[in-house]
Scaffold this motif. Sequence first.
Motif, PDB file in Angstrom:
ATOM      1  N   VAL A   4       0.842  -1.198   0.000  1.00 24.53           N
ATOM      2  CA  VAL A   4       0.000   0.000   0.000  1.00 24.53           C
ATOM      3  C   VAL A   4       0.877   1.249   0.000  1.00 24.53           C
ATOM      4  O   VAL A   4       0.616   2.199  -0.743  1.00 24.53           O
ATOM      5  N   GLU A   5       1.924   1.247   0.815  1.00 28.61           N
ATOM      6  CA  GLU A   5       2.833   2.391   0.849  1.00 28.61           C
ATOM      7  C   GLU A   5       3.529   2.578  -0.492  1.00 28.61           C
ATOM      8  O   GLU A   5       3.706   3.706  -0.956  1.00 28.61           O
ATOM      9  N   LEU A   6       3.939   1.477  -1.120  1.00 24.16           N
ATOM     10  CA  LEU A   6       4.577   1.544  -2.425  1.00 24.16           C
ATOM     11  C   LEU A   6       3.621   2.111  -3.464  1.00 24.16           C
ATOM     12  O   LEU A   6       3.980   3.008  -4.238  1.00 24.16           O
ATOM     13  N   THR A   7       2.395   1.619  -3.479  1.00 24.30           N
ATOM     14  CA  THR A   7       1.391   2.112  -4.425  1.00 24.30           C
ATOM     15  C   THR A   7       1.112   3.584  -4.201  1.00 24.30           C
ATOM     16  O   THR A   7       1.041   4.369  -5.148  1.00 24.30           O
ATOM     17  N   GLU A   8       0.971   3.968  -2.934  1.00 24.57           N
ATOM     18  CA  GLU A   8       0.705   5.360  -2.603  1.00 24.57           C
ATOM     19  C   GLU A   8       1.852   6.259  -3.070  1.00 24.57           C
ATOM     20  O   GLU A   8       1.622   7.316  -3.651  1.00 24.57           O
ATOM     21  N   PHE A   9       3.079   5.835  -2.858  1.00 26.69           N
ATOM     22  CA  PHE A   9       4.245   6.601  -3.294  1.00 26.69           C
ATOM     23  C   PHE A   9       4.240   6.779  -4.814  1.00 26.69           C
ATOM     24  O   PHE A   9       4.451   7.880  -5.324  1.00 26.69           O
ATOM     25  N   LEU A  10       3.985   5.699  -5.535  1.00 22.60           N
ATOM     26  CA  LEU A  10       3.997   5.765  -6.997  1.00 22.60           C
ATOM     27  C   LEU A  10       2.893   6.662  -7.543  1.00 22.60           C
ATOM     28  O   LEU A  10       3.124   7.478  -8.437  1.00 22.60           O
ATOM     29  N   VAL A  11       1.689   6.525  -6.999  1.00 23.41           N
ATOM     30  CA  VAL A  11       0.563   7.326  -7.495  1.00 23.41           C
ATOM     31  C   VAL A  11       0.749   8.798  -7.141  1.00 23.41           C
ATOM     32  O   VAL A  11       0.543   9.674  -7.988  1.00 23.41           O
ATOM     33  N   LYS A  12       1.169   9.072  -5.918  1.00 27.27           N
ATOM     34  CA  LYS A  12       1.367  10.464  -5.518  1.00 27.27           C
ATOM     35  C   LYS A  12       2.501  11.129  -6.290  1.00 27.27           C
ATOM     36  O   LYS A  12       2.537  12.346  -6.411  1.00 27.27           O
ATOM     37  N   SER A  13       3.401  10.337  -6.837  1.00 27.63           N
ATOM     38  CA  SER A  13       4.502  10.877  -7.630  1.00 27.63           C
ATOM     39  C   SER A  13       4.047  11.374  -8.997  1.00 27.63           C
ATOM     40  O   SER A  13       4.723  12.200  -9.599  1.00 27.63           O
ATOM     41  N   VAL A  14       2.935  10.881  -9.504  1.00 30.51           N
ATOM     42  CA  VAL A  14       2.494  11.271 -10.846  1.00 30.51           C
ATOM     43  C   VAL A  14       1.361  12.295 -10.861  1.00 30.51           C
ATOM     44  O   VAL A  14       1.121  12.903 -11.896  1.00 30.51           O
ATOM     45  N   VAL A  15       0.673  12.514  -9.742  1.00 31.06           N
ATOM     46  CA  VAL A  15      -0.456  13.447  -9.732  1.00 31.06           C
ATOM     47  C   VAL A  15      -0.009  14.851  -9.323  1.00 31.06           C
ATOM     48  O   VAL A  15       1.044  15.030  -8.720  1.00 31.06           O
ATOM     49  N   LYS A  16      -0.834  15.824  -9.656  1.00 27.38           N
ATOM     50  CA  LYS A  16      -0.525  17.218  -9.318  1.00 27.38           C
ATOM     51  C   LYS A  16      -0.882  17.547  -7.872  1.00 27.38           C
ATOM     52  O   LYS A  16      -0.260  18.386  -7.257  1.00 27.38           O
ATOM     53  N   GLU A  17      -1.933  16.893  -7.350  1.00 27.30           N
ATOM     54  CA  GLU A  17      -2.387  17.136  -5.984  1.00 27.30           C
ATOM     55  C   GLU A  17      -2.295  15.839  -5.179  1.00 27.30           C
ATOM     56  O   GLU A  17      -3.270  15.109  -5.045  1.00 27.30           O
ATOM     57  N   PRO A  18      -1.120  15.536  -4.607  1.00 26.67           N
ATOM     58  CA  PRO A  18      -0.938  14.266  -3.886  1.00 26.67           C
ATOM     59  C   PRO A  18      -1.874  14.082  -2.699  1.00 26.67           C
ATOM     60  O   PRO A  18      -2.210  12.954  -2.355  1.00 26.67           O
ATOM     61  N   GLU A  19      -2.320  15.182  -2.095  1.00 23.60           N
ATOM     62  CA  GLU A  19      -3.201  15.048  -0.927  1.00 23.60           C
ATOM     63  C   GLU A  19      -4.589  14.561  -1.310  1.00 23.60           C
ATOM     64  O   GLU A  19      -5.362  14.146  -0.444  1.00 23.60           O
ATOM     65  N   SER A  20      -4.923  14.564  -2.603  1.00 22.06           N
ATOM     66  CA  SER A  20      -6.243  14.097  -3.041  1.00 22.06           C
ATOM     67  C   SER A  20      -6.282  12.587  -3.288  1.00 22.06           C
ATOM     68  O   SER A  20      -7.325  12.046  -3.619  1.00 22.06           O
ATOM     69  N   VAL A  21      -5.162  11.905  -3.100  1.00 20.31           N
ATOM     70  CA  VAL A  21      -5.079  10.466  -3.345  1.00 20.31           C
ATOM     71  C   VAL A  21      -5.422   9.687  -2.081  1.00 20.31           C
ATOM     72  O   VAL A  21      -4.951  10.010  -0.997  1.00 20.31           O
ATOM     73  N   SER A  22      -6.260   8.669  -2.234  1.00 20.75           N
ATOM     74  CA  SER A  22      -6.606   7.786  -1.125  1.00 20.75           C
ATOM     75  C   SER A  22      -6.430   6.342  -1.597  1.00 20.75           C
ATOM     76  O   SER A  22      -6.869   5.988  -2.680  1.00 20.75           O
ATOM     77  N   ILE A  23      -5.787   5.529  -0.761  1.00 20.89           N
ATOM     78  CA  ILE A  23      -5.516   4.142  -1.127  1.00 20.89           C
ATOM     79  C   ILE A  23      -6.064   3.236  -0.028  1.00 20.89           C
ATOM     80  O   ILE A  23      -5.828   3.467   1.149  1.00 20.89           O
ATOM     81  N   LYS A  24      -6.806   2.204  -0.440  1.00 16.68           N
ATOM     82  CA  LYS A  24      -7.349   1.233   0.503  1.00 16.68           C
ATOM     83  C   LYS A  24      -6.944  -0.166   0.069  1.00 16.68           C
ATOM     84  O   LYS A  24      -6.814  -0.441  -1.118  1.00 16.68           O
ATOM     85  N   GLU A  25      -6.785  -1.041   1.049  1.00 15.00           N
ATOM     86  CA  GLU A  25      -6.391  -2.418   0.779  1.00 15.00           C
ATOM     87  C   GLU A  25      -7.464  -3.369   1.290  1.00 15.00           C
ATOM     88  O   GLU A  25      -7.982  -3.200   2.384  1.00 15.00           O
ATOM     89  N   PHE A  26      -7.787  -4.363   0.478  1.00 19.95           N
ATOM     90  CA  PHE A  26      -8.756  -5.389   0.847  1.00 19.95           C
ATOM     91  C   PHE A  26      -8.094  -6.744   0.664  1.00 19.95           C
ATOM     92  O   PHE A  26      -7.621  -7.061  -0.419  1.00 19.95           O
ATOM     93  N   GLU A  27      -8.059  -7.533   1.725  1.00 15.47           N
ATOM     94  CA  GLU A  27      -7.435  -8.855   1.691  1.00 15.47           C
ATOM     95  C   GLU A  27      -8.468  -9.911   1.329  1.00 15.47           C
ATOM     96  O   GLU A  27      -9.528  -9.987   1.935  1.00 15.47           O
ATOM     97  N   GLY A  28      -8.158 -10.722   0.344  1.00 13.79           N
ATOM     98  CA  GLY A  28      -8.983 -11.860  -0.033  1.00 13.79           C
ATOM     99  C   GLY A  28      -8.221 -13.142   0.246  1.00 13.79           C
ATOM    100  O   GLY A  28      -7.079 -13.106   0.696  1.00 13.79           O
ATOM    101  N   GLU A  29      -8.852 -14.267  -0.029  1.00 18.48           N
ATOM    102  CA  GLU A  29      -8.186 -15.547   0.200  1.00 18.48           C
ATOM    103  C   GLU A  29      -7.052 -15.781  -0.786  1.00 18.48           C
ATOM    104  O   GLU A  29      -6.001 -16.290  -0.419  1.00 18.48           O
ATOM    105  N   GLU A  30      -7.293 -15.439  -2.050  1.00 21.42           N
ATOM    106  CA  GLU A  30      -6.302 -15.719  -3.090  1.00 21.42           C
ATOM    107  C   GLU A  30      -5.598 -14.483  -3.612  1.00 21.42           C
ATOM    108  O   GLU A  30      -4.604 -14.594  -4.328  1.00 21.42           O
ATOM    109  N   GLU A  31      -6.133 -13.299  -3.316  1.00 23.71           N
ATOM    110  CA  GLU A  31      -5.529 -12.083  -3.836  1.00 23.71           C
ATOM    111  C   GLU A  31      -5.748 -10.915  -2.888  1.00 23.71           C
ATOM    112  O   GLU A  31      -6.622 -10.949  -2.030  1.00 23.71           O
TER     113      GLU A  31
END
Length: 80
Positions: A4-31
């Motif tokens: 999640v931290e890696l994804t957040e870093f990558l996405v916030k690196s490409v957008v103009k307004e990093p504070e508008s980015v929200s990342i959520k994680e959902f754990e499943g059995e297989e993915e």
Amino acid sequence: MNLVELTEFLVKSVVKEPESVSIKEFEGEEETVIEILVSNDEIGTVIGKKGHTINAIRTIVQAAAYANNLKYVKINVESY
């Protein structure tokens, strides 16, 4: 750094307004599903032309998951 931290870093690196980015994680059995929420103005930047940007982000995150012996990761992008 977890996925999640890696994804957040990558996405916030490409957008103009990093504070508008929200990342959520959902754990499943297989993915794990990581959901990226960005503003309507930024979704085109995150997806990129022909999906190149989001595909690159998916590749990097999945490679990190494999390197750490984690399960499959699916990344969804949504706008608000």
